[in-house]
Design a protein around this motif. Structure first.
Motif, mmCIF file in Angstrom:
data_model
loop_
_atom_site.group_PDB
_atom_site.id
_atom_site.type_symbol
_atom_site.label_atom_id
_atom_site.label_comp_id
_atom_site.label_asym_id
_atom_site.label_seq_id
_atom_site.Cartn_x
_atom_site.Cartn_y
_atom_site.Cartn_z
ATOM 1 N N ALA A 79 0.393 -1.545 -0.294
ATOM 2 C CA ALA A 79 -0.259 -0.258 0.037
ATOM 3 C C ALA A 79 1.321 1.204 -0.371
ATOM 4 O O ALA A 79 0.415 2.426 -0.499
ATOM 5 C CB ALA A 79 -0.855 -0.012 1.260
ATOM 6 N N ALA A 80 1.713 1.246 0.645
ATOM 7 C CA ALA A 80 3.060 2.371 0.537
ATOM 8 C C ALA A 80 3.789 2.303 -0.711
ATOM 9 O O ALA A 80 4.189 3.493 -1.189
ATOM 10 C CB ALA A 80 3.528 2.021 1.976
ATOM 11 N N GLN A 81 4.129 1.749 -1.361
ATOM 12 C CA GLN A 81 4.460 1.252 -2.069
ATOM 13 C C GLN A 81 3.587 2.312 -3.836
ATOM 14 O O GLN A 81 3.827 3.077 -4.531
ATOM 15 C CB GLN A 81 4.927 0.312 -2.745
ATOM 16 C CG GLN A 81 6.586 -0.443 -2.041
ATOM 17 C CD GLN A 81 6.773 -1.558 -2.300
ATOM 18 O OE1 GLN A 81 6.025 -2.458 -2.891
ATOM 19 N NE2 GLN A 81 7.709 -2.124 -1.104
ATOM 20 N N ALA A 82 2.550 1.501 -3.359
ATOM 21 C CA ALA A 82 1.297 1.466 -4.278
ATOM 22 C C ALA A 82 1.191 3.835 -4.095
ATOM 23 O O ALA A 82 0.717 3.770 -5.263
ATOM 24 C CB ALA A 82 0.083 0.925 -4.334
ATOM 25 N N ALA A 83 0.742 4.221 -3.383
ATOM 26 C CA ALA A 83 1.029 5.426 -2.993
ATOM 27 C C ALA A 83 1.597 6.097 -4.111
ATOM 28 O O ALA A 83 1.895 7.830 -4.427
ATOM 29 C CB ALA A 83 0.821 5.958 -1.594
#
Length: 389
Positions: A79-83
């Motif tokens: 999720a952090a990478q997707a943001a």
């Protein structure tokens, strides 16, 4: 985000794209901030379901499942990478309750290009107009952007202070989602995240107090994804120019500033650890911006040498932890005061008790003692009766 004696606009805090940069309507001289309204003013909320009873049951069985924890950790990392890596646009609504004024809401339109900048345009409370768009200065990954407080740094802190577990499938904003929960060591639910099933982008986050009451709900709705940069994004406004904020300083360098008279606490009450910080020079001197978090709550502490202005429009005197300080209207989530030649400003996305404890441990000038007040009074009286005084 701002300095009290000069005109400084700050990069976005890693806690969320808009919360700590647009949380106020008024500021001390030189600062632009955006108003918040009561949470009842916002009626839009995404459809949300949980697919199983895991979301409301005790985590004891889940804590013992290493596989479940590993899956939760992997989902949060994705999720952090997707943001950062996904191109998207949507509307972010950040709601808080439990403050002295009943709560606050921020509504922002967000455009993000994969690996590039993020533009945030925040609605002015009580009106249909928008503020100037905010252009992120994160062009090189030094300030990784996150959605709903999910960034690589904060995920690491979250996993340090909480037990993260996978809680099954559900939906948010009419999209299928994977649910991850964070539990406290005492067995109480601290937070729940809905991550988009297809992209892992965060779609919703709820934060609970120890009595299982929801104290904040952040949602990302009307989300659209694209392989191309968002075409409808407005041009970046003046709210955050490329400077003067510099890249984050290493922890050792931040702590070394203590030898120069800066406070720089290594940690604050509530398990808040120093995780980022910058120093910049302004026309009125150096400003230090420190970020503290446990992965969920975030407190930004600003230090600047000097004194507060005699009048602070839009701020009011309140008492916190026995100390008289100034709070920004209307939601009192930003607090400022002067002590021993230093101005301290706290901007908090944290429970009220945590904020009280933070204010309590920071420096404050002691009120004058009884005899000192009496001597001042006698001095004034003598000057009145002595025509040569």
């Amino acid at each position: 985000m701002f300095a009290l004696n000069g005109q400084v606009n700050r990069r976005r805090d890693a806690r969320s794209p808009v919360l700590l940069t647009a949380v106020l309507a008024v500021a001390v001289p030189g600062f632009l901030v955006t108003a918040c309204s009561s949470h009842t003013a916002v009626s839009a909320s995404p459809q949300k379901t949980t697919a199983s009873s895991k979301a409301t049951t005790s985590p004891n069985a889940q804590k013992t499942s290493q596989k479940g924890s590993q899956r939760a950790s992997a989902l949060l990392t994705q999720a952090a990478q997707a943001a950062v890596l996904t191109t998207y646009q949507g509307e972010e609504i950040i709601s808080h309750w439990g403050t002295t004024n009943g709560g606050s809401v921020l509504v922002s339109d967000i455009w993000h290009a994969s690996g590039g900048q993020t533009i945030t345009q925040t609605l002015t409370a009580g009106t249909a107009s928008s503020s100037e768009p905010y252009l992120s200065a994160d062009t090189n990954g030094q300030w990784p952007e996150g959605v709903l407080g999910v960034t690589t740094q904060l995920v690491r802190l979250l996993e340090t202070h909480y037990v993260v577990v996978y809680a099954g499938a559900g939906s948010a904003d009419n999209r299928t989602a994977q649910i991850v929960e964070a539990w406290r060591e005492n067995g109480s639910l601290a937070a729940r995240f809905w991550l988009d099933d297809a992209t892992k982008l965060p779609l919703e986050r709820e934060v609970f107090d120890t009595a299982a009451h929801v104290i904040s709900e952040d949602v990302f709705i009307n989300v659209r994804f694209s392989k191309l940069a968002p075409a409808a994004a407005p041009a970046g406004g003046p709210a955050d120019p490329p400077g003067p904020w510099t890249d984050p300083l290493p922890a050792a360098q931040l702590l070394a500033l203590r030898t120069s008279g800066w406070l720089v606490p290594p940690e604050l009450p509530g398990g808040l650890s120093l995780f980022t910080g910058v120093q910049t020079q302004t026309s009125t001197g150096a400003v230090l911006d420190l970020g503290y978090s446990d992965g969920l709550s975030v407190v930004s502490l600003f230090e600047q040498r000097g004194n507060l202005a005699a009048k602070l429009a839009g701020w009011q005197k309140i008492t916190v932890a026995g100390h008289v300080i100034y709070a920004a209207e209307p939601d009192q989530r930003s607090l400022t005061w002067a002590s021993r030649g230093m101005v301290y400003t706290v901007m908090a996305d944290a429970p009220a008790q945590t904020v009280d404890n933070v204010i309590r441990v920071l420096p404050h000038d002691k009120p004058p003692g009884f005899w000192k007040r009496m001597s001042r009074g006698f001095g004034r009286l003598a000057s009145w009766v002595n025509p040569f005084g």
